[in-house]
Design an enzyme around this catalytic site. Structure first.
Site, mmCIF file in Angstrom:
data_model
loop_
_atom_site.group_PDB
_atom_site.id
_atom_site.type_symbol
_atom_site.label_atom_id
_atom_site.label_comp_id
_atom_site.label_asym_id
_atom_site.label_seq_id
_atom_site.Cartn_x
_atom_site.Cartn_y
_atom_site.Cartn_z
ATOM 1 N N ASP A 36 0.955 -1.405 -0.194
ATOM 2 C CA ASP A 36 0.071 -0.341 -0.221
ATOM 3 C C ASP A 36 0.597 1.616 0.146
ATOM 4 O OD1 ASP A 36 -2.382 1.532 0.394
ATOM 5 O OD2 ASP A 36 -3.408 0.540 1.781
ATOM 6 N N ASP B 90 -10.909 2.555 -3.671
ATOM 7 C CA ASP B 90 -10.857 1.931 -1.830
ATOM 8 C C ASP B 90 -13.051 1.744 -2.339
ATOM 9 O OD1 ASP B 90 -9.357 1.677 -0.899
ATOM 10 O OD2 ASP B 90 -8.968 3.523 0.152
HETATM 11 C C1 DGJ Z 1 -5.748 1.891 1.817
HETATM 12 C C2 DGJ Z 1 -6.605 0.058 1.452
HETATM 13 O O1 DGJ Z 1 -6.721 1.128 -0.342
HETATM 14 C C3 DGJ Z 1 -7.112 0.089 1.985
HETATM 15 O O2 DGJ Z 1 -8.387 -1.068 1.235
HETATM 16 C C4 DGJ Z 1 -6.267 -0.449 2.987
HETATM 17 O O3 DGJ Z 1 -6.077 -1.249 3.111
HETATM 18 C C5 DGJ Z 1 -6.177 0.634 4.282
HETATM 19 N N1 DGJ Z 1 -5.419 1.405 3.241
HETATM 20 C C6 DGJ Z 1 -5.613 0.197 5.235
HETATM 21 O O4 DGJ Z 1 -4.988 1.391 5.935
#
Ligand code: DGJ
Length: 708
Positions: free
Chosen positions: A457, A527
């Site tokens: 991430d 997201d």
């Molecule tokens: C952002 C991601 O897009 C989510 O799916 C998740 O993993 C969060 N970060 C976790 O902090």
């Protein structure tokens, strides 16, 4: 002629343009249905015949120069702007030589060497042509042997010339709205710029991929189209410069604040620009690009993927060993094959129990996981589930041991208040100690026995681009050196852990680009997992990326019917992010049915060819079908966003002479079965007359298997 003027020697050049002798070299790059022609002019410069311009014998104009340089006569947007070691701000490039080598039967590498007659300064224009896929990868190499550094102020990856009457389709968005707003507009005189200045990611507001259609707007099946995608995960710029005679597409690293000092004998290699051509509209364009991507743009593009269950939407940061283990049996029961533990498993002095602390301290939290991660991975593996883990190695919270020990490791501007995004800062990857720290972090996490999947991430972008490692006069190199160091880290990760599948995520779809994807198996498009939005996003992403690369998880976002959410997610790389223990019996059965159906069709959806049938941006429903490469099997999806007249969906890409039996998979509870379920038809009939789907109202969806 040389004149003495005010102490300067001025070389008067008589500009010879508009003529070329037949004996001047021309270089032609050919793929199956595309050709790019370069011509050396009488002045020694390299010119390009505009794409879509009919007259291949037309006189060459200075405007047609390829890879135009600033400061020596060219007055439009340049591809190259350099300041030579002696301060001269002009560059002149003339043709030296070129080579064309067949790397394989399908691949040809063309290298065109140019140099500046007044300086030991060389530019090599490089093109790798993929015959069958009509894809050209293009990049530029720059080097010199001057007495000191040369400042590169602009160094485009491409500067293709097109004729006029071109339509540009690009995609503007924001967090949770990535790639769902296609804009198609005619390019008009002036310069249209698509760019980002985010440093550690390309996308948040604008994706570095676009489509150019020649002679009017293209459709899925008609029109000459050229898709462009810049393989770069940092600040980028794509400028479409229309000078009323032709249009030049200049794409590359964003020149914004990115002056790069190139030392003598070093080579600067620009990011790769990926071009795909089709004479038959957007559908064929995407299928060619997907075929290229499976071979060259992503990892394991010819393999199906395990059905994944993620805990993020189910638990957030609130879990421990027992809670996570309690999710494994229901996960297995329902048919998922891989469990992904998300954010929140690390940090001791500053436990990661929310997003205010812990990033940077990558030791498992001792209260939650007293014996580390290995027993957790083993508990999953023992139940027949693969185990994956979340990490964000580039980031640090000020509330962390790492930040307290190394406050100088973060990217920030001296004398400015630290600006946090999601309470975090970016570590300065140009610093060797940070590179070592991040590699050790990744290595230690992925080395835990049982871990075979990871989500990488990156939840913020650069807003204060300062490095306390780089010298004062090299600060503008941070933008480039960060991404180069990041790719080195990703490359090492992919090579050291070849069997570990990797998902690329950046606070949603911030890293949806081919620069990073080549080290990864998939990316997180957004997201936003509301299936009514994902139908649009997945449609748009599929112009450039094969659906197997698009992670698509069933969640409760938007509170849509479970059957609709599952069907949308199954059309890409299928996963779930749900608390299975809290699902109603009916929703659980729908999920289990979807997983079982997906296992029957994933060979086709993951590895087959995609045909986009009905555009959900423009209709009350979206529809698409996949066809296996031998055309013996197919799968059709219909997603109904609004109420509308239930009409047959006409399929594409089938073998007209073959017979296919149609069968609705995982039918929605309580809905009448699809008419003609179980009957067989020829491909010709299915493409001409279509299939009447069972869905007829908003938020209904269907998936139909077509088998021999
Ligand atoms: C952002 C991601 O897009 C989510 O799916 C998740 O993993 C969060 N970060 C976790 O902090």
């Amino acid at each position: 002629m040389k004149l003495k003027f005010a102490g300067c020697q001025i070389l008067l050049a008589i500009i010879v343009m508009g003529t070329t002798h037949a004996e001047n070299p021309s270089i032609v790059l050919k793929t199956r249905s595309f050709a790019l022609t370069f011509q050396v002019g009488d002045d020694g410069r390299l010119y390009q015949r505009p794409i879509g311009g009919g007259d291949s014998a037309a006189k060459l104009k200075r405007d047609d120069e390829f890879y135009p340089q600033a400061g020596d006569g060219y007055v439009w947007e340049p591809a190259l702007e350099a300041v030579h070691a002696d301060g001269n701000t002009s560059t002149k490039l003339v043709y030296d030589s070129s080579t064309q080598t067949n790397e394989t039967a399908d691949l040809e590498l063309t290298r065109i060497h140019l140099h500046d007659p007044a300086y030991p300064f060389e530019v090599v224009l490089c093109f790798r042509s993929h015959q069958a896929e009509d894809v050209i990868e293009e990049w530029t190499e720059i080097r010199h042997q001057e007495s000191g550094g040369v400042l590169l102020k602009r160094m485009a990856s491409t500067s293709l010339l097109l004729t006029t009457n071109v339509y540009l389709t690009h995609f503007f968005g924001d967090w949770a709205k990535e790639m769902m707003n296609p804009i198609t507009e005619q390019i008009t005189p002036g310069t249209k710029v698509l760019d980002s200045k985010l440093g550690v990611r390309a996308e948040q507001f604008q994706n570095p991929s676009f489509i150019l259609s020649l002679n009017g707007k293209a459709t899925e099946t008609d029109g000459q189209v050229l898709a462009g995608s810049l393989a770069w995960s940092g600040s980028f710029q794509c400028a479409f410069d229309d000078n009323n005679h032709g249009i030049r597409a200049l794409c590359g690293i964003n020149p914004f604040d990115s002056v790069y000092k190139l030392k003598p004998d070093e080579t600067f290699t620009t990011p790769i620009m990926i071009w795909t051509w089709s004479d038959h509209g957007l559908g064929e364009m995407s299928r060619k690009l997907h075929a290229w991507a499976r071979d060259f743009g992503m990892r394991d593009g010819h393999k199906t993927r395990s059905v994944l269950l993620n805990n993020w939407e189910a638990t957030g940061f609130n879990f421990d060993f027992d809670r996570i283990v309690s999710l494994f049996d229901p996960a297995k029961e329902i048919g998922t094959e891989l469990f992904l533990l998300d954010d929140g498993w690390f940090g001791n002095q500053y436990p990661r129990v929310n997003d205010h602390a812990g990033l940077g301290d990558w030791q498992p939290n001792r209260q939650r996981f007293p014996d580390g991660l290995a027993p957790l991975a083993a508990a999953a593996v023992n139940r027949g589930l693969r185990f994956g883990i979340w990490m964000e190695p580039e980031m640090v919270n000020p509330n962390s041991e790492l930040f307290h020990n190394h406050p100088d490791w973060v990217i920030c501007q001296p004398k400015r208040e630290l600006e946090l995004q999601r309470n975090q800062l970016v570590l300065d990857l140009t610093r060797p100690a940070v590179q070592e720290f991040e590699w050790n972090t990744i290595h230690d996490i992925l080395n835990v026995p049982g871990i075979t999947y990871a989500k990488w991430d990156c939840n913020r972008y650069l807003t204060q681009p300062g490095s306390s490692y780089l010298a004062a006069d090299s600060q503008s190199e941070l933008w480039i050196e960060y991404v180069q160091a990041l790719y080195a880290l990703m490359d090492k990760t992919a090579k050291t852990f070849p069997d570990t599948e990797l998902m690329l995520c950046s606070g949603g779809g911030g890293r949806a680009d081919y620069g990073a994807l080549k080290y990864f198996h998939e990316f997180w498009p957004s997201d936003n997992t509301d299936p009514t939005i994902r139908v649009l996003m997945q449609w748009d992403y599929s112009y450039f990326f094969p659906p197997v690369a698009l992670a698509s998880h069933v969640t409760h976002w938007g509170h849509r019917p479970m059957h609709f959410a599952c069907t949308v997610a199954m059309s890409a790389r299928f996963g779930m992010d749900l608390d299975l223990t809290k699902l109603s019996a009916q929703d659980k059965a729908v999920c289990a049915g979807a997983i079982s159906a997906y296992k029957q069709i994933r060979e086709v959806t993951a590895l087959g060819d995609l045909y986009r049938l009905e555009d959900p941006h423009a209709n009350f429903r979206g529809a698409l079908n996949f066809v296996s490469t031998d055309r013996s099997r197919a799968v059709a999806f219909v997603f109904q966003l609004n109420d509308g007249e239930n009409a047959p969906v006409r399929l594409q890409g089938l073998d007209a002479t073959k017979r296919y039996t149609i069968h609705e998979l995982n039918p929605a509870p309580g809905r009448a079965a699809m008419q003609k379920d179980g009957q067989s038809f020829t491909g010709e009939e299915l493409m001409r007359d279509g299939i009447l789907p069972s869905c007829s109202k908003a938020l209904e969806a269907t998936v139909i298997a077509l088998d021999p």
